[in-house]
Design an enzyme around this catalytic site. Sequence first.
Site, mmCIF file in Angstrom:
data_model
loop_
_atom_site.group_PDB
_atom_site.id
_atom_site.type_symbol
_atom_site.label_atom_id
_atom_site.label_comp_id
_atom_site.label_asym_id
_atom_site.label_seq_id
_atom_site.Cartn_x
_atom_site.Cartn_y
_atom_site.Cartn_z
ATOM 1 N N ARG A 134 29.321 56.450 -40.541
ATOM 2 C CA ARG A 134 28.944 57.655 -41.291
ATOM 3 C C ARG A 134 27.959 58.488 -40.479
ATOM 4 O O ARG A 134 28.060 59.713 -40.416
ATOM 5 C CB ARG A 134 28.328 57.310 -42.652
ATOM 6 C CG ARG A 134 28.069 58.567 -43.501
ATOM 7 C CD ARG A 134 27.436 58.247 -44.846
ATOM 8 N NE ARG A 134 27.492 59.401 -45.744
ATOM 9 C CZ ARG A 134 26.584 60.373 -45.798
ATOM 10 N NH1 ARG A 134 25.541 60.347 -44.975
ATOM 11 N NH2 ARG A 134 26.729 61.374 -46.637
ATOM 12 N N CYS A 135 27.006 57.824 -39.831
ATOM 13 C CA CYS A 135 26.016 58.544 -39.015
ATOM 14 C C CYS A 135 26.688 59.333 -37.894
ATOM 15 O O CYS A 135 26.205 60.391 -37.493
ATOM 16 C CB CYS A 135 25.011 57.569 -38.404
ATOM 17 S SG CYS A 135 23.961 56.705 -39.581
ATOM 18 N N MET A 136 27.791 58.804 -37.372
ATOM 19 C CA MET A 136 28.441 59.409 -36.207
ATOM 20 C C MET A 136 29.434 60.505 -36.569
ATOM 21 O O MET A 136 30.182 60.959 -35.692
ATOM 22 C CB MET A 136 29.153 58.332 -35.391
ATOM 23 C CG MET A 136 28.214 57.367 -34.718
ATOM 24 S SD MET A 136 29.052 56.339 -33.507
ATOM 25 C CE MET A 136 30.277 55.530 -34.525
ATOM 26 N N GLY A 179 25.704 53.937 -37.928
ATOM 27 C CA GLY A 179 27.067 53.491 -38.146
ATOM 28 C C GLY A 179 28.078 54.619 -38.165
ATOM 29 O O GLY A 179 27.775 55.763 -37.788
#
Length: 407
Positions: free
Chosen positions: A396-398, A394
Amino acid sequence: MQGVNVKSEIGNLKKVILHRPGDELLNLTPNTLEELLFDDIPFLPVAQEEHDAFANILRGEGVEVVYLEDLMAEVLDAKPELRQQFLDQWIYEAGIRTDMYHDIITDYINSNYAGTKEMVMKTMAGINLQELPQKDTHLLVDMVSDRCKLVCAPMPNLYFTRDPFAMIGNGVSINRMYSVTRNRETIYGDYIFKYHPDFAGTPTYYDRNDTFHIEGGDILNINEHVLAIGISQRTEPDAIDAIAHNVFNDETSTIDTILAFNIPSSRAFMHLDTVFTQIDYDKFTIHPGIMGPLTVFEITPDGKGGTKIRERNEDLEKVLSEYVGQPVKLIPCGGGDRIAAEREQWNDGSNTLCVRPGTVVVYQRNNVTNDVLYKQGINCLEMPSAELSRGRGGPRCMSMPAWREAL
């Protein structure tokens, strides 16, 4: 904003590192999906449009967006003598062990990608055999190999910049990642934090050459005193021990407590930030499957250069309330609807990027969870995600925040 400053998950975001998906996604095939940790193949033009929309949302909120590929190119432009060193290292880490193929690949890249950024992007994209000049090598392996074979594998997960390195207060952990495929991604962070004028000199709390696995999705800055790290499928407790030792013995660090959350070792709970993310002073989004008692290890300095550990078996809500300093509200993905929760958790409904307290970037497709957040007073900045979500990560991951203002 020299160096890094990330002492919370919710402080006003001022600077973030992204990677715009590139040709590495074009080297994904059905036969390589499992090896390269993908479940499906994103359509690159749309993935790039979605990523550009993400970056523009952040810019619209006053965030400086810098790109991993640009930072790496700036290092090599400022220090041209590092180009060959980097190339040699990249070729070796791609699994090339013969002098002949080392020379073939070096000649190919130097002949076709003379520009620094173009060369950096090519190292991310990978090389397949049909790109290289057909030479009579007199090697059996070349006579039987499929011309579409990957010689240097791509790095398609690189748009998840959260994982290869992670900011911890004013320092950084340059991670040793769980899979061989992703571990190669950390080469860029290694050069950036050693040589880029904006980041050189940042205290390093973990090194990519250390023994044990850890990934940035498992590292959450609760506040200037408390760091949370997940013991997960991709982060080993030994790595947390090492980080604790280095953080506690750094006189510039303000962190005096590390919470090690023992979460299930499965793809559904891949990282701690797929389990919960902080979205306001007193609110967290959570994976519904993590409700109930949870084993947490509280790590603190022992006053003698070592650490002491206390095991706690309590509800997540109680543990977070204690360390946040006020009662917290846990908002489950899907709002308690089991089918919606399973569907939206698959698309990282509880993985949000907080821009400031109460304002978060979310995937548009997780509409059930987003509606629940709106009703809780959260300002959701919705981004398109039909293709980016295929990578199973999502907002945050990106993103890798490099600077947040103090709370």
